[in-house]
Scaffold this motif. Structure first.
Motif, PDB file in Angstrom:
ATOM      1  N   VAL A   1     -10.701 -28.169 -23.958  1.00 17.73           N
ATOM      2  CA  VAL A   1     -11.382 -27.038 -24.892  1.00 17.73           C
ATOM      3  C   VAL A   1     -12.099 -27.307 -26.201  1.00 17.73           C
ATOM      4  O   VAL A   1     -11.946 -28.475 -26.658  1.00 17.73           O
ATOM      5  N   GLY A   2     -12.756 -26.407 -26.618  1.00 16.69           N
ATOM      6  CA  GLY A   2     -13.299 -26.755 -27.955  1.00 16.69           C
ATOM      7  C   GLY A   2     -14.539 -25.868 -28.174  1.00 16.69           C
ATOM      8  O   GLY A   2     -14.823 -25.047 -27.188  1.00 16.69           O
ATOM      9  N   ALA A   3     -14.920 -25.810 -29.584  1.00 18.18           N
ATOM     10  CA  ALA A   3     -16.142 -24.950 -29.878  1.00 18.18           C
ATOM     11  C   ALA A   3     -17.267 -25.222 -29.035  1.00 18.18           C
ATOM     12  O   ALA A   3     -17.586 -26.554 -28.508  1.00 18.18           O
ATOM     13  N   ASN A   4     -18.378 -24.395 -28.910  1.00 18.78           N
ATOM     14  CA  ASN A   4     -19.561 -24.621 -28.326  1.00 18.78           C
ATOM     15  C   ASN A   4     -20.305 -25.729 -29.089  1.00 18.78           C
ATOM     16  O   ASN A   4     -20.024 -25.866 -30.100  1.00 18.78           O
ATOM     17  N   GLY A   5     -20.852 -26.721 -28.056  1.00 15.43           N
ATOM     18  CA  GLY A   5     -21.617 -27.705 -28.781  1.00 15.43           C
ATOM     19  C   GLY A   5     -20.474 -28.828 -29.135  1.00 15.43           C
ATOM     20  O   GLY A   5     -21.228 -30.022 -29.776  1.00 15.43           O
ATOM     21  N   CYS A   6     -19.157 -28.881 -28.735  1.00 12.93           N
ATOM     22  CA  CYS A   6     -18.233 -29.870 -29.322  1.00 12.93           C
ATOM     23  C   CYS A   6     -18.242 -31.128 -28.391  1.00 12.93           C
ATOM     24  O   CYS A   6     -17.636 -32.183 -28.705  1.00 12.93           O
ATOM     25  N   GLY A   7     -19.079 -31.127 -27.258  1.00 15.52           N
ATOM     26  CA  GLY A   7     -19.102 -32.268 -26.523  1.00 15.52           C
ATOM     27  C   GLY A   7     -18.015 -32.274 -25.141  1.00 15.52           C
ATOM     28  O   GLY A   7     -18.164 -33.267 -24.469  1.00 15.52           O
ATOM     29  N   LYS A   8     -17.830 -30.965 -24.800  1.00 15.63           N
ATOM     30  CA  LYS A   8     -17.008 -30.867 -23.537  1.00 15.63           C
ATOM     31  C   LYS A   8     -17.753 -31.187 -22.403  1.00 15.63           C
ATOM     32  O   LYS A   8     -17.072 -32.344 -21.744  1.00 15.63           O
ATOM     33  N   SER A   9     -18.738 -30.785 -22.256  1.00 14.35           N
ATOM     34  CA  SER A   9     -19.575 -31.246 -20.876  1.00 14.35           C
ATOM     35  C   SER A   9     -20.068 -32.434 -20.866  1.00 14.35           C
ATOM     36  O   SER A   9     -20.251 -33.078 -19.944  1.00 14.35           O
ATOM     37  N   THR A  10     -20.543 -33.070 -22.139  1.00 17.13           N
ATOM     38  CA  THR A  10     -20.722 -34.303 -22.243  1.00 17.13           C
ATOM     39  C   THR A  10     -19.701 -35.228 -21.872  1.00 17.13           C
ATOM     40  O   THR A  10     -19.866 -36.153 -21.234  1.00 17.13           O
ATOM     41  N   LEU A  11     -18.461 -34.891 -22.420  1.00 13.66           N
ATOM     42  CA  LEU A  11     -17.160 -35.912 -22.034  1.00 13.66           C
ATOM     43  C   LEU A  11     -17.269 -35.789 -20.617  1.00 13.66           C
ATOM     44  O   LEU A  11     -16.765 -36.777 -20.068  1.00 13.66           O
ATOM     45  N   LEU A  12     -17.233 -34.681 -20.035  1.00 19.38           N
ATOM     46  CA  LEU A  12     -17.067 -34.755 -18.443  1.00 19.38           C
ATOM     47  C   LEU A  12     -18.041 -35.468 -17.642  1.00 19.38           C
ATOM     48  O   LEU A  12     -18.140 -36.070 -16.661  1.00 19.38           O
ATOM     49  N   LYS A  13     -19.369 -35.539 -18.231  1.00 16.36           N
ATOM     50  CA  LYS A  13     -20.392 -36.129 -17.641  1.00 16.36           C
ATOM     51  C   LYS A  13     -20.397 -37.587 -17.616  1.00 16.36           C
ATOM     52  O   LYS A  13     -20.644 -38.538 -16.972  1.00 16.36           O
ATOM     53  N   ILE A  14     -19.721 -38.130 -18.806  1.00 16.62           N
ATOM     54  CA  ILE A  14     -19.352 -39.544 -19.138  1.00 16.62           C
ATOM     55  C   ILE A  14     -17.982 -39.840 -18.201  1.00 16.62           C
ATOM     56  O   ILE A  14     -18.191 -40.839 -17.661  1.00 16.62           O
ATOM     57  N   CYS A  15     -17.196 -39.112 -17.920  1.00 21.19           N
ATOM     58  CA  CYS A  15     -16.224 -39.371 -17.159  1.00 21.19           C
ATOM     59  C   CYS A  15     -16.886 -39.546 -15.713  1.00 21.19           C
ATOM     60  O   CYS A  15     -16.489 -40.249 -14.817  1.00 21.19           O
ATOM     61  N   ALA A  16     -17.914 -38.804 -15.407  1.00 16.43           N
ATOM     62  CA  ALA A  16     -18.376 -38.930 -13.942  1.00 16.43           C
ATOM     63  C   ALA A  16     -19.259 -39.976 -13.781  1.00 16.43           C
ATOM     64  O   ALA A  16     -19.784 -40.094 -12.664  1.00 16.43           O
ATOM     65  N   GLY A  17     -19.611 -40.562 -15.071  1.00 14.93           N
ATOM     66  CA  GLY A  17     -20.601 -41.752 -14.825  1.00 14.93           C
ATOM     67  C   GLY A  17     -22.172 -41.260 -14.959  1.00 14.93           C
ATOM     68  O   GLY A  17     -22.997 -41.861 -14.557  1.00 14.93           O
ATOM     69  N   LEU A  18     -22.468 -39.862 -15.168  1.00 16.35           N
ATOM     70  CA  LEU A  18     -23.658 -39.438 -15.552  1.00 16.35           C
ATOM     71  C   LEU A  18     -24.299 -39.744 -16.707  1.00 16.35           C
ATOM     72  O   LEU A  18     -25.555 -39.552 -16.823  1.00 16.35           O
ATOM     73  N   VAL A  19     -23.593 -39.763 -17.809  1.00 21.17           N
ATOM     74  CA  VAL A  19     -24.167 -40.094 -18.891  1.00 21.17           C
ATOM     75  C   VAL A  19     -23.464 -41.402 -19.455  1.00 21.17           C
ATOM     76  O   VAL A  19     -22.084 -41.529 -19.448  1.00 21.17           O
ATOM     77  N   SER A  20     -24.071 -42.116 -20.184  1.00 22.96           N
ATOM     78  CA  SER A  20     -23.443 -43.384 -20.880  1.00 22.96           C
ATOM     79  C   SER A  20     -23.257 -43.047 -22.370  1.00 22.96           C
ATOM     80  O   SER A  20     -23.711 -42.623 -23.039  1.00 22.96           O
ATOM     81  N   PRO A  21     -21.737 -43.673 -22.534  1.00 21.59           N
ATOM     82  CA  PRO A  21     -21.408 -43.503 -23.925  1.00 21.59           C
ATOM     83  C   PRO A  21     -21.823 -44.402 -24.947  1.00 21.59           C
ATOM     84  O   PRO A  21     -22.318 -45.507 -24.201  1.00 21.59           O
ATOM     85  N   ASP A  22     -21.999 -44.222 -26.096  1.00 20.71           N
ATOM     86  CA  ASP A  22     -22.191 -45.332 -27.072  1.00 20.71           C
ATOM     87  C   ASP A  22     -21.031 -46.581 -27.145  1.00 20.71           C
ATOM     88  O   ASP A  22     -21.408 -47.572 -27.192  1.00 20.71           O
ATOM     89  N   ARG A  23     -19.986 -45.967 -26.693  1.00 14.91           N
ATOM     90  CA  ARG A  23     -18.805 -46.953 -26.852  1.00 14.91           C
ATOM     91  C   ARG A  23     -17.788 -46.353 -25.880  1.00 14.91           C
ATOM     92  O   ARG A  23     -17.678 -45.108 -25.793  1.00 14.91           O
ATOM     93  N   GLY A  24     -16.980 -47.163 -25.347  1.00 11.98           N
ATOM     94  CA  GLY A  24     -15.713 -46.932 -24.731  1.00 11.98           C
ATOM     95  C   GLY A  24     -15.801 -46.693 -23.117  1.00 11.98           C
ATOM     96  O   GLY A  24     -16.968 -47.195 -22.552  1.00 11.98           O
ATOM     97  N   THR A  25     -14.750 -46.745 -22.434  1.00  3.49           N
ATOM     98  CA  THR A  25     -14.513 -47.015 -21.042  1.00  3.49           C
ATOM     99  C   THR A  25     -14.128 -45.890 -20.408  1.00  3.49           C
ATOM    100  O   THR A  25     -13.254 -44.923 -21.119  1.00  3.49           O
ATOM    101  N   VAL A  26     -14.062 -45.873 -19.063  1.00  3.59           N
ATOM    102  CA  VAL A  26     -13.356 -44.738 -18.342  1.00  3.59           C
ATOM    103  C   VAL A  26     -12.919 -45.512 -17.134  1.00  3.59           C
ATOM    104  O   VAL A  26     -13.729 -46.233 -16.495  1.00  3.59           O
ATOM    105  N   ARG A  27     -11.573 -45.652 -16.683  1.00  5.19           N
ATOM    106  CA  ARG A  27     -11.075 -46.175 -15.651  1.00  5.19           C
ATOM    107  C   ARG A  27     -10.647 -45.120 -14.763  1.00  5.19           C
ATOM    108  O   ARG A  27      -9.905 -44.032 -14.985  1.00  5.19           O
TER     109      ARG A  27
END
Lengths: 248, 224
Positions: B59-85
């Motif tokens: 959850v979080g306010a609009n534009g706080c990165g919820k969808s971006t986080l999910l795309k990073i988890c799905a491997g559709l967007v690369s993060p600047d740093r961090g990993t997903v196992r």
């Protein structure tokens, strides 16, 4: 190759689902052909080839763009990017060849050409190269309007540019123009045209495939590990699940 | 509200079980994910763990990165740093329609199912079971563009589950659902957890947070 056949099938189903598109795909070259049919010998063949290239490349462009949001999910579902691209290439090249075949019959029946088989080759080259070109532009330019403008420029340039200039030979549809010249006027290097056709057809497909594979690549930050190392936690619905606000 | 209150809430059982013979066991570990778009930092050092059989609401306010986080988890967007196992296969249901409007629902099922090696018939049969749990009967010939927004979203969810994912990532998947389908959806989330999947749902409906095991508030970036 996983996904190739079903992707080819779905590309065809998508296009057949757009009935107006199918109609226009067949009619656009006819309009070009009919507009110059009464001109001097062979001009109608040139313009049929031009119309065919425009129509097929546009269809290929839209075939790429319409599945762009779908492809990352298909990758996650187990499809390979090579299969996804080659499936689309196979179907659009096949479609271009079929429409080219229809016009080859029309030209054979309606036009007197010096080398009829060169006319057939020119139309087939036009239909197949255009498919490869449309897929490449779709891979490079993600938005339809911009992609359409690029296609108009490339295809139009091939017709208006002076064929004696070296830059004409660098354009992807040079082979079709050379083959039409051989069919209508009896001049033109057929071997060079076929080599150009093969080189550009394969070259554009390889570049588009590389772009597609890069776009759909597995990102390095995602590491897949064996699920068996993680014990299954019994969800215990209603027993272990606290309301979030009550969690300490 | 106590935990048992959440249990006592009436949740209709799915119309038909979408149980898959041997469902994937899943799990998701996100470590120190940071992401910026230009100068704007949307995610800062986000870490969380969703084990098999548990659900997480983001959850979080609009534009706080919820969808971006999910795309990073799905491997559709690369993060600047961090990993997903990821343990098991990933299934991702986007907020925007990831569908082809000129294909039918069955075409989508056949296409997605083929990725798992299913025949068209098997994919449609399996998809129909998931769809039935969302109180939806898959139309045979209707193109997706003629379906309502809620029905298209049901197809989105159905295609996501066709790959039998161990990790299910859902970005506000219930948009356009009628009330019954909405309740069915949360019942399905429970069922997927019971099957050993890890489920992540991006949501803005804070009154439904009692339906998940954990909550990640990106406004605060910590797991409750």
């Amino acid at each position: 190759m996983r996904g190739l056949a079903v992707t080819a099938e779905m590309t065809i189903r998508d296009l057949l689902g757009r009935r107006t598109v199918v109609l226009l795909l067949v009619l656009v070259p006819l309009v070009f052909y009919a507009a110059r049919r009464d001109d001097f010998q062979g001009q109608a063949v040139r313009f049929a080839s031009l119309g065919l290239a425009w129509a097929v490349s546009t269809v290929a462009l839209f075939a790429t763009n319409s599945v762009r949001p779908l492809e990352p999910r298909l990758r996650l579902a187990g499809h390979g990017s090579v299969g996804l691209y080659l499936g689309r290439l196979t179907s659009t090249v096949g479609l271009g060849a079929v429409v080219a075949g229809l016009y080859a019959v029309l030209v054979a029946l309606d036009q007197e050409t010096v080398n009829p088989w060169s006319a057939v080759l020119a139309l087939v080259a036009s239909g197949t190269i255009a498919a490869s070109l449309g897929l490449l532009v779709g891979a490079i330019v993600p938005r339809e309007l911009e992609g359409m403008l690029v296609l108009i420029t490339i295809v139009g340039l091939q017709m208006i540019i002076d064929p004696t200039k070296a830059v004409a030979e660098a354009l992807p549809l040079w082979s079709t123009r050379e083959l039409v010249g051989h069919a209508v006027d009896g001049v033109g290097d057929v071997d060079a045209a076929i080599a150009h056709w093969a080189l550009y057809g394969v070259g554009m497909a390889v570049v588009a495939l590389a772009i597609t594979a890069f776009r759909l690549r597995r990102r390095r930050h995602v590491v897949y590990v064996d699920a068996t190392v993680e014990p299954v936690v019994a969800a215990g619905r209603g027993v272990t699940r606290p309301v979030s606000g009550d969690r300490g | 509200m106590a935990a048992d209150d959440a249990v006592s809430r009436s949740v209709p059982a799915p119309a038909s079980s979408p149980t898959i013979a041997s469902p994937q066991v899943g799990g998701l570990e996100v470590r120190s994910v940071t992401k910026s778009y230009g100068r704007r930092r949307v995610l800062t050092d986000v870490s969380f763990h969703v084990p098999a059989g548990r659900s997480l609401a983001v959850v979080g306010a609009n534009g706080c990165g919820k969808s971006t986080l999910l795309k990073i988890c799905a491997g559709l967007v690369s993060p600047d740093r961090g990993t997903v196992r990821v343990h098991g296969r990933l299934g991702y249901c986007p907020q925007e329609m990831g569908l082809d409007g000129f294909l039918t629902s069955e075409d989508h099922l056949a296409w997605f199912g083929r990725g798992r090696g299913l025949s068209r018939r098997a994919a449609v049969a399996e998809g129909s079971r998931v769809a039935a749990a969302l109180d939806w009967s898959i139309p045979r010939r209707q193109q997706v563009r003629h379906l309502s927004g809620g029905t298209r979203q049901k197809l989105n969810v159905t295609t996501t589950m066709l790959s039998d994912p161990g990790v299910v990532l859902l970005d506000e998947p219930y948009q356009g659902f009628d009330h019954g389908s909405y309740l069915d959806f949360w019942g399905l989330v429970d069922q997927w957890c019971d099957e050993g999947r890890a489920v992540v749902v991006v949501t803005h409906l804070l009154h439904e947070l009692n339906r998940v095991h954990d909550v990640l508030d990106l406004s605060r970036t910590e797991v409750d």
